[in-house]
Design a protein around this motif. Structure first.
Motif, PDB file in Angstrom:
ATOM      1  N   THR A   1      -4.013  68.061 -15.691  1.00 54.97           N
ATOM      2  CA  THR A   1      -4.067  68.203 -14.235  1.00 54.97           C
ATOM      3  C   THR A   1      -4.345  69.672 -13.904  1.00 54.97           C
ATOM      4  N   GLU A   2      -5.435  69.903 -13.211  1.00 57.36           N
ATOM      5  CA  GLU A   2      -5.847  71.277 -12.926  1.00 57.36           C
ATOM      6  C   GLU A   2      -4.824  71.982 -12.023  1.00 57.36           C
ATOM      7  N   PRO A   3      -4.405  73.207 -12.378  1.00 55.98           N
ATOM      8  CA  PRO A   3      -3.450  73.931 -11.525  1.00 55.98           C
ATOM      9  C   PRO A   3      -4.037  74.204 -10.143  1.00 55.98           C
ATOM     10  N   ARG A   4      -3.187  74.150  -9.133  1.00 51.12           N
ATOM     11  CA  ARG A   4      -3.612  74.498  -7.772  1.00 51.12           C
ATOM     12  C   ARG A   4      -2.475  75.207  -7.058  1.00 51.12           C
ATOM     13  N   LYS A   5      -2.731  76.413  -6.615  1.00 50.40           N
ATOM     14  CA  LYS A   5      -1.688  77.134  -5.882  1.00 50.40           C
ATOM     15  C   LYS A   5      -1.555  76.565  -4.475  1.00 50.40           C
ATOM     16  N   PRO A   6      -0.323  76.295  -4.060  1.00 50.57           N
ATOM     17  CA  PRO A   6      -0.133  75.744  -2.713  1.00 50.57           C
ATOM     18  C   PRO A   6      -0.229  76.858  -1.663  1.00 50.57           C
ATOM     19  N   ALA A   7      -0.502  76.473  -0.441  1.00 51.40           N
ATOM     20  CA  ALA A   7      -0.548  77.446   0.654  1.00 51.40           C
ATOM     21  C   ALA A   7       0.837  78.047   0.899  1.00 51.40           C
ATOM     22  N   PHE A   8       1.879  77.231   0.762  1.00 55.18           N
ATOM     23  CA  PHE A   8       3.248  77.695   1.038  1.00 55.18           C
ATOM     24  C   PHE A   8       4.208  77.184  -0.024  1.00 55.18           C
ATOM     25  N   VAL A   9       5.213  77.987  -0.324  1.00 54.61           N
ATOM     26  CA  VAL A   9       6.359  77.521  -1.103  1.00 54.61           C
ATOM     27  C   VAL A   9       7.604  77.772  -0.266  1.00 54.61           C
ATOM     28  N   ALA A  10       8.359  76.710   0.012  1.00 51.59           N
ATOM     29  CA  ALA A  10       9.612  76.869   0.748  1.00 51.59           C
ATOM     30  C   ALA A  10      10.773  76.542  -0.175  1.00 51.59           C
ATOM     31  N   LYS A  11      11.837  77.327  -0.037  1.00 50.73           N
ATOM     32  CA  LYS A  11      13.021  77.124  -0.883  1.00 50.73           C
ATOM     33  C   LYS A  11      14.222  76.821  -0.002  1.00 50.73           C
ATOM     34  N   PRO A  12      14.364  75.556   0.387  1.00 52.08           N
ATOM     35  CA  PRO A  12      15.462  75.197   1.302  1.00 52.08           C
ATOM     36  C   PRO A  12      16.803  75.272   0.590  1.00 52.08           C
ATOM     37  N   ALA A  13      17.860  75.364   1.381  1.00 55.61           N
ATOM     38  CA  ALA A  13      19.223  75.415   0.834  1.00 55.61           C
ATOM     39  C   ALA A  13      20.033  74.171   1.174  1.00 55.61           C
ATOM     40  N   THR A  14      19.557  73.368   2.102  1.00 57.12           N
ATOM     41  CA  THR A  14      20.325  72.200   2.540  1.00 57.12           C
ATOM     42  C   THR A  14      19.390  71.018   2.810  1.00 57.12           C
ATOM     43  N   ALA A  15      20.002  69.836   2.864  1.00 57.63           N
ATOM     44  CA  ALA A  15      19.238  68.636   3.219  1.00 57.63           C
ATOM     45  C   ALA A  15      18.654  68.771   4.620  1.00 57.63           C
ATOM     46  N   GLU A  16      19.409  69.395   5.507  1.00 57.41           N
ATOM     47  CA  GLU A  16      18.940  69.560   6.889  1.00 57.41           C
ATOM     48  C   GLU A  16      17.671  70.413   6.913  1.00 57.41           C
ATOM     49  N   GLU A  17      17.628  71.450   6.077  1.00 58.99           N
ATOM     50  CA  GLU A  17      16.420  72.272   6.012  1.00 58.99           C
ATOM     51  C   GLU A  17      15.237  71.466   5.450  1.00 58.99           C
ATOM     52  N   VAL A  18      15.525  70.641   4.442  1.00 60.67           N
ATOM     53  CA  VAL A  18      14.455  69.795   3.888  1.00 60.67           C
ATOM     54  C   VAL A  18      13.920  68.861   4.977  1.00 60.67           C
ATOM     55  N   ALA A  19      14.839  68.273   5.740  1.00 61.82           N
ATOM     56  CA  ALA A  19      14.430  67.360   6.809  1.00 61.82           C
ATOM     57  C   ALA A  19      13.573  68.094   7.851  1.00 61.82           C
ATOM     58  N   ALA A  20      14.009  69.294   8.229  1.00 61.07           N
ATOM     59  CA  ALA A  20      13.247  70.055   9.223  1.00 61.07           C
ATOM     60  C   ALA A  20      11.860  70.419   8.673  1.00 61.07           C
ATOM     61  N   LEU A  21      11.802  70.752   7.392  1.00 67.65           N
ATOM     62  CA  LEU A  21      10.502  71.067   6.774  1.00 67.65           C
ATOM     63  C   LEU A  21       9.569  69.863   6.837  1.00 67.65           C
ATOM     64  N   LEU A  22      10.102  68.674   6.549  1.00 66.11           N
ATOM     65  CA  LEU A  22       9.251  67.478   6.551  1.00 66.11           C
ATOM     66  C   LEU A  22       8.764  67.164   7.963  1.00 66.11           C
ATOM     67  N   VAL A  23       9.638  67.313   8.926  1.00 65.17           N
ATOM     68  CA  VAL A  23       9.228  67.064  10.316  1.00 65.17           C
ATOM     69  C   VAL A  23       8.128  68.053  10.711  1.00 65.17           C
ATOM     70  N   ALA A  24       8.340  69.334  10.382  1.00 61.47           N
ATOM     71  CA  ALA A  24       7.350  70.351  10.729  1.00 61.47           C
ATOM     72  C   ALA A  24       6.034  70.105   9.994  1.00 61.47           C
ATOM     73  N   ALA A  25       6.128  69.736   8.720  1.00 64.63           N
ATOM     74  CA  ALA A  25       4.911  69.450   7.950  1.00 64.63           C
ATOM     75  C   ALA A  25       4.150  68.288   8.577  1.00 64.63           C
ATOM     76  N   GLY A  26       4.901  67.277   9.024  1.00 67.90           N
ATOM     77  CA  GLY A  26       4.264  66.141   9.686  1.00 67.90           C
ATOM     78  C   GLY A  26       3.540  66.569  10.953  1.00 67.90           C
ATOM     79  N   GLU A  27       4.201  67.406  11.732  1.00 68.52           N
ATOM     80  CA  GLU A  27       3.594  67.864  12.993  1.00 68.52           C
ATOM     81  C   GLU A  27       2.324  68.669  12.754  1.00 68.52           C
ATOM     82  N   HIS A  28       2.331  69.453  11.675  1.00 65.98           N
ATOM     83  CA  HIS A  28       1.176  70.312  11.395  1.00 65.98           C
ATOM     84  C   HIS A  28       0.186  69.674  10.418  1.00 65.98           C
ATOM     85  N   GLY A  29       0.476  68.437  10.007  1.00 63.35           N
ATOM     86  CA  GLY A  29      -0.436  67.759   9.077  1.00 63.35           C
ATOM     87  C   GLY A  29      -0.542  68.443   7.720  1.00 63.35           C
ATOM     88  N   VAL A  30       0.566  69.026   7.251  1.00 67.17           N
ATOM     89  CA  VAL A  30       0.561  69.734   5.960  1.00 67.17           C
ATOM     90  C   VAL A  30       1.147  68.821   4.879  1.00 67.17           C
TER      91      VAL A  30
END
Lengths: 457, 457
Positions: free
Chosen positions: A35-64
């Motif tokens: 599988t060819e390596p690909r650098k992602p545009a962003f790396v996020a390092k959440p600390a809580t489930a709530e942060e993960v949830a907020a990241l997914l909602v934001a990613a959905g809104e921005h189509g990321v």
């Protein structure tokens, strides 16, 4: 994209969001060879489930598109992110939250390594028995791939050892599934559906795993056989005898030569025995009590002799551990030896002799090499494929996987499909099942933001 | 309706389709105490997966809801058909297709009874360890409810012992999931999703189950305790000791009195011990070798004494079997004694003392009775609820289930939700999970023809 970055940084804190040049090459790949390596545009390092949830909602809104990453030790490219995507790294969610001895479970965050989990379990006289080669693997990653490993022959794979999850849905809800008991019949089993879904359905933010009593006594037997078929035919017989081995591995002579050479490991096997050996069987036995173990070792030794082993070596603690470690590094050995692909195909264990004969024929016809070792008790074979020509190799793998499926097996026993085996999977799987899986994916992830391109496009 | 009947008869043959007065009362119910019987418009008895598929397609075309039935021994009403519906009875698909000793699996049709499966496995020295009280239960039914039973403490429940399925989707496709190996990481696990879905997602037409070596020696210990809490606190300690009991049941004194009286069973317990007993622990041990079993029995006896048992009786083969059989009939005993509802709530096993204390308080406040027994090793409690007032009983059950959930448990450990617990389930379950389950249901069954009204409306 700038908007998305600002939003992600707001959620996890500026220091825990990487973008552009801050993203190191490490985040571009897992251990898949193809599988060819690909650098992602962003790396996020959440600390809580709530942060993960907020990241997914934001990613959905921005189509990321979003890819999850544990330790990056996967073998199928399922943690390889998209160039326009967000990689959620669980490296900060790495706490063992609880070792609950009364219920014999541990509650851990997804970034905890298998090594740390087992160490913490050991302090309570318990063990987390899922033991894929790579102990730096994260628990979250093993949930994603449904990792297996050597001890599955006795203890099962990840799905048999995970009782519950906290998971974040792509729509941002945080749910809890299962619990601290193995007996629940209350609605569909979401725990099992998420396990092995390779980060495409939901992201685990907490994992409840079963712990097993840590048995005080163990022994490792090494049995050379003149004939690979004999090894394969011995496997069901050993399991029928009720000795309940926790390791039942085969290693072909080429692989054994390579791993012992690489690890400078001497097992005390005379040259004449080694030269007459086509494959080895490694049998691990364990017991609560020393005298019971001795009885089992004796019985296993007799049985291996009856089944055609040219000799049986009971390895001392040190060399036993070294052999198991060397076997675990077989992947790296194969990679260093120039293997072009490593597969972990699975068939019913009684089908192994016929299947391996078929693989040899297919490899010969393709002018390719196929050597390996594997979890013989489970019919799970790891084969290093040596074939430089990409198209020829593709055809060979296709034929090997088709042969496995025809024998009642599957493309992968423990590595998963990811990007690496997707084309084969979509060509060989029943279209009605693929269509159903797509509908299930849609039910979890209507926007398709979680790991697009893994399993299917 | 006439059109539908003609079509169904064409598929299974006229003699295998019942309609109107031909449909006996037996088909109107399962063993749920609170689900009102309803005779279905049609009963079809298919002989093949292809016939099942054709029935589902025809039912979809005619808008006829479909309920599957094995032996009708379910406890949640999931096999209770609709008045306007088609009941598919698997009574003719009742063959053990293969006992595969090399892979230690059996391949069976859904109408095979657990008794027959175990008998056939025994001929090969193997055992199907899933052992709910009712051995007339069909394998297909146990797949639908994810049945558990006594031996789950060692061997797990149905989902841990089913490796693969042939199943018919409501859209008429026949798929195969899993296989004869426990190690598959190739796409989402449809086997596990279908298990426990109570006939709402797909109908199993073939089941591949794991078989375990049949151990030659077993013993049953009966330990009376002066205090129910002591019993509950003893359970984790016995499991920690690594004795791997295959039975770890508690029976409270009222239930013990009822089942021994009903079965005219004398266990040789002196009156003064019995009178001072609040609950009993039953510990089943088994081993390949007689002397190892003896060692374990001795160790277990010592341990039970240390944990507060007033005595320990090692039951002889005959009385041990009778006690286990009597325990299995506890449901019938409770029913005969006038229990208004029987529940099988589950909590983490360490939560049992606190939970049972809470149940006693709730029952007292509701002027109701709650007595029982259960699979203590798994935290799975069977409680007979005596409370004639329907609304009071409903509130009591609601509070009991809520208490279990608050302690990390669930409404049902093995009986399922069906019709019987649906209202509680929908009130107490996380709405995000219920919404997800509805989307999964939709992904399998877009027309909603499979068992509508079970789990959700």
């Amino acid at each position: 994209m700038g908007d998305a970055a600002a939003r992600f940084a707001e959620i996890v804190g500026r220091t825990h969001l990487l973008a552009g040049d801050q993203v190191s090459e490490d985040y571009a790949h897992d251990e898949s060879l193809t599988t060819e390596p690909r650098k992602p545009a962003f790396v996020a390092k959440p600390a809580t489930a709530e942060e993960v949830a907020a990241l997914l909602v934001a990613a959905g809104e921005h189509g990321v598109p979003v890819t999850a990453r544990g330790a990056g030790s996967g073998m199928s490219g399922a943690a390889r992110p998209r160039e326009d995507g967000l990689l959620i790294s669980f490296e900060r969610m790495n706490s063992v939250l609880e070792i609950d001895t009364g219920n014999q479970v541990a509650v851990v965050q997804p970034g905890v390594s298998l090594a740390e989990l087992d160490e913490r379990a050991a302090e309570a006289g318990l063990s987390y028995p899922v033991y894929p080669g790579e102990l730096s693997a994260s628990v979250g990653g093993t949930v994603g791939t449904n990792a297996g490993g050597m001890r599955a022959v006795k203890y099962g794979v990840t799905r048999h050892n995970v009782l519950g999850l906290q998971a974040v849905l792509p729509t941002g809800e945080i749910i809890r599934t299962g619990g601290r008991t193995s007996k629940i019949s209350t609605g569909y089993d979401l725990t099992q559906l998420i396990i092995g879904s390779e980060g495409t359905l939901a992201l685990a933010t907490e994992v409840v795993v079963k712990l097993a009593p840590r048995l005080a006594h163990s022994a490792t037997l090494l049995a050379p056989f003149g004939d690979l078929d004999q090894v394969m035919r011995a496997v069901p017989r050993i399991l029928e005898a009720g000795l309940a081995p926790h390791i039942l591995e085969y290693i072909d002579n080429l692989t054994m030569a390579a791993i012992t050479y690489n690890e400078k490991l001497s097992l005390g096997i005379p040259d004449e025995v080694r030269d007459a050996t086509q494959a080895y069987l490694v049998v691990g036995l364990e017991n609560r009590e020393a005298d019971r173990l001795d009885g089992d070792v004796e019985r296993a030794g007799e049985l291996l002799g009856e089944l055609g082993a040219s000799d049986v070596y009971v390895l001392e603690g040190g060399s036993a551990r070294k052999l198991i470690e060397a076997r675990e590094k077989a992947f790296w050995t194969a990679k260093a030896a120039g293997a072009d692909e490593i597969i972990d195909v699975v068939v019913p264990r009684t089908e192994m002799p016929g299947f391996l004969a078929e693989v040899r024929e297919l490899a010969t016809a393709a002018e390719a090499g196929a050597v390996g070792c594997g979890h013989a008790g489970d019919g799970n074979l790891h084969l290093g494929i040596f074939c430089k020509d990409q198209e020829k190799r593709y055809r060979l793998l296709h034929d090997v996987f088709a042969a496995a499926i025809a024998r009642g097996g599957a493309i992968s026993g423990e590595h998963g499909i990811g990007h690496a085996k997707k084309r084969h999977y979509l060509e060989l799987e029943d279209p009605a099942k693929v269509a159903l899986l797509r509908r299930l994916k849609q039910a979890f992830d209507p926007q398709g933001i979680l790991n697009p391109g893994v399993l299917f496009d």
